[in-house]
Write a protein that holds these residues in place. Sequence first.
Motif, short mmCIF file in Angstrom:
data_model
loop_
_atom_site.label_atom_id
_atom_site.label_comp_id
_atom_site.label_asym_id
_atom_site.label_seq_id
_atom_site.Cartn_x
_atom_site.Cartn_y
_atom_site.Cartn_z
N VAL A 68 2.26 0.87 6.69
CA VAL A 68 1.35 0.13 6.96
C VAL A 68 0.26 0.69 5.47
CG1 VAL A 68 -1.64 0.50 7.76
CG2 VAL A 68 0.63 0.33 8.57
N MET A 69 1.01 1.34 4.96
CA MET A 69 -0.09 2.46 3.85
C MET A 69 1.33 3.21 2.76
SD MET A 69 -3.75 3.41 3.21
CE MET A 69 -4.37 1.58 3.76
N ILE B 30 4.44 -10.38 0.96
CA ILE B 30 3.59 -10.17 1.94
C ILE B 30 4.99 -10.60 3.46
CG2 ILE B 30 2.09 -11.42 4.48
CD1 ILE B 30 0.26 -11.63 2.15
N HIS C 112 7.54 -8.06 4.00
CA HIS C 112 6.66 -6.82 4.32
C HIS C 112 6.97 -6.28 3.46
CE1 HIS C 112 4.23 -5.63 7.84
NE2 HIS C 112 5.01 -4.70 7.62
N VAL D 197 5.38 -3.72 1.29
CA VAL D 197 4.45 -2.33 1.48
C VAL D 197 4.01 -2.23 -0.04
CG1 VAL D 197 2.56 -0.95 2.90
CG2 VAL D 197 4.64 -2.89 3.72
N ILE E 59 3.15 -4.34 -2.84
CA ILE E 59 1.41 -4.55 -2.37
C ILE E 59 0.71 -3.99 -2.85
CG2 ILE E 59 -0.10 -5.46 -0.90
CD1 ILE E 59 2.31 -6.18 0.70
N MET E 60 0.79 -2.78 -2.58
CA MET E 60 0.22 -1.67 -3.55
C MET E 60 0.21 -1.34 -4.36
SD MET E 60 -1.72 0.41 0.00
CE MET E 60 -1.48 1.99 -0.83
#
Lengths: 250, 255
Positions: B40-41, B218, B221, B223, B226-227
Motif C-alpha cells: 500500500v505504501m 498504477i 501496481h 507503489v 508512485i510514492m
Amino acid sequence: MGKAGLIRIAVILAAVLALEIACRTGAVPPSAVVPPSAMLASVYEILTTGEIAHDLRLTLTAVVIATIIAIVGGFFAGLIIHGLPRLRRTLAPLLAAYYAIPHLAFYPLLIVVFGLGLGPLIVLASLLGIMAMIIATLDGLDHVPRVLLRTAAVLRLNRWSEMMLVRLPAAFPHLLSGIKLAFSYAFIGVVAGEFILSTAGLGHAISFAYDNFQNRRMYGLILIAIGLVTLVNTTLLVGERRLLTRRGMR
Amino acid sequence: MRSNEAIQPSVLLRWGDGLLVLLAIIASWQALALWGGSDVMTTPIETVRHAVQLTGQSRFWPHFRETATAYSVAAIVAVLGGLLMGIALGAHRLTGEVFEPIFVALYSIPKVTLYPVVLLLFGLGIEAKIAFGAMHGIIPVTIFTLNAVRQVNRTWLRAGRAMGLSPAQSILHIVVPATIPEIVSGIRIGLSLALLGTMLGELFASKRGLGFLLMSAIDVHDVRTIMAIALLISIFAWAMNAAMLAIDRRLHQRI
C-alpha cells in the motif's frame, strides 16, 4: 444593474454569438467545438432522458460526503488549532504550503490504498476541502469584534455560552465562505479524480464521451457540471449576502 | 540592519516549527506505511531511496524534461499574460469593472472539466498541457494585478505629476513599487495553480511526463514509483512556494 453589468452581459452574449457563428460557418471545426446552441440542446437531451442520473448520483454522493467531512472536520480542527496558539504557530508553514502542493499527484496512491470506487475520491476531495474550512474557521474566530467579547465578559457568560452565543454567530460569515470553498474544492476533487481514472460518475462520463469522439454529448456534460457548481455557489452567495445585509455589514 | 537582531530569534523559531511539522509528517507517514504494509505504501526512507534511484535512471529524464518544459512555458505564459491583462484591466476603470467578475467566475468553476476542450483545440501533445497549466495560472495573476493597479493611490500619481515626472518615470517610481507586493502574491498562487494544471494535463491522456509515469505505475501496481514521484513533485511545489512566500513576506514588510 450598473453600466458595467450591462456591458458585461453584452460582452458575454457577443462572445457566445461569435462562437455560434464561427461554428456554423465552419471557421471552428465541429471536431473541436460544437455550436453553443447544440451544447444547450445536448444538455436538454441528457437531462430529459435521465441517462446521466446514475453517474450524477454517484458524483453528488461523493461530493456531499466529502463536503461534510471537510466542513465538520475542518471546523473542529480549526476550533482546536485556534485554542492552542503554540500548535497554531507550529502548523503555520503547513497551512501556508498546503494548497501549493498538487494533491492530484496523490490520487494514484489513493487508488492503490482504497481501490477504485468512491473511497479514493472522497478522501481526495475531503483533503482538498478541509484546509479551506480550517483557515476560514481560524479567520472567523480571529475576527470576532472585541466589543462583543467584552459584552460577553460583562454578562459573565461561561466559556460554552460565550462560544455558542457570541463567538460562533460572529464568526458565521467567515464559516460560510469556508463552506463555499469546501464545496468547490470537494467538487473539483471528485470530478478530477473521476476524470483521470474511475469507472463511473460525471467526470468519467465526460472523459468517456471524449474518448469516443461524442463531442456534442461531451460539451453537454461539461455544461451540466459547470452549471451545477454555479447553481450551488450562487445559492450560497445569495445566502451570504442576505446574512451580511441583515447584520448591516454591507 | 538594526532590525536584524529582532528578527533572528523568530526566524529560528520558524525554522524550528517547520522542522517539527516535517518530523510529524514523517512519523505519521512511517506509521501509516508500517500499518498498511509495502503493498500500500512505502516507508519514507524506502521512498527517498527509490526517488534517488529513479533520478539515476536514463528513462526518467525525458519524462522529467517534458514536465519541466511544459510547466516552465505554462508558468511564463501565465505570469506574462496575467500581468498584461491585469495592467490593461486595472488601468481602465470601466473595463476592469466589466471583466473582473468574469475572471472571478472563471476562477471558481471546475476547470478540470474543460480539459477535453483544451485537448480538442491543442491536440494530444505538450501544447495542451501548457495551455491547461497557463489557463490555471493566468487567472489569479490577472485578478491580483488588476486590483493592485486599480488601488494605486491617485494622490501619489498627482504628486508625481506635480514634481514633473515623465509617464515612464512615474511608472518606474510610483506604480511598480506600489503594485509589486500584491502582484508577487498573485504570481505565487498562479505558479502553484499552473503546476496543478500541468499535472492534471499529464495525468489524463498523456504519453510523456511525470504524470504519465504516475499513471503507468498504477497499471503495474508499482507503489514505490508512485510514492517516489509524488514525493519529488511535492518537494518541488513546496520549495517553490516557500521561496515565493519569502519574497512575498519581504516585500510586504517593506511597506
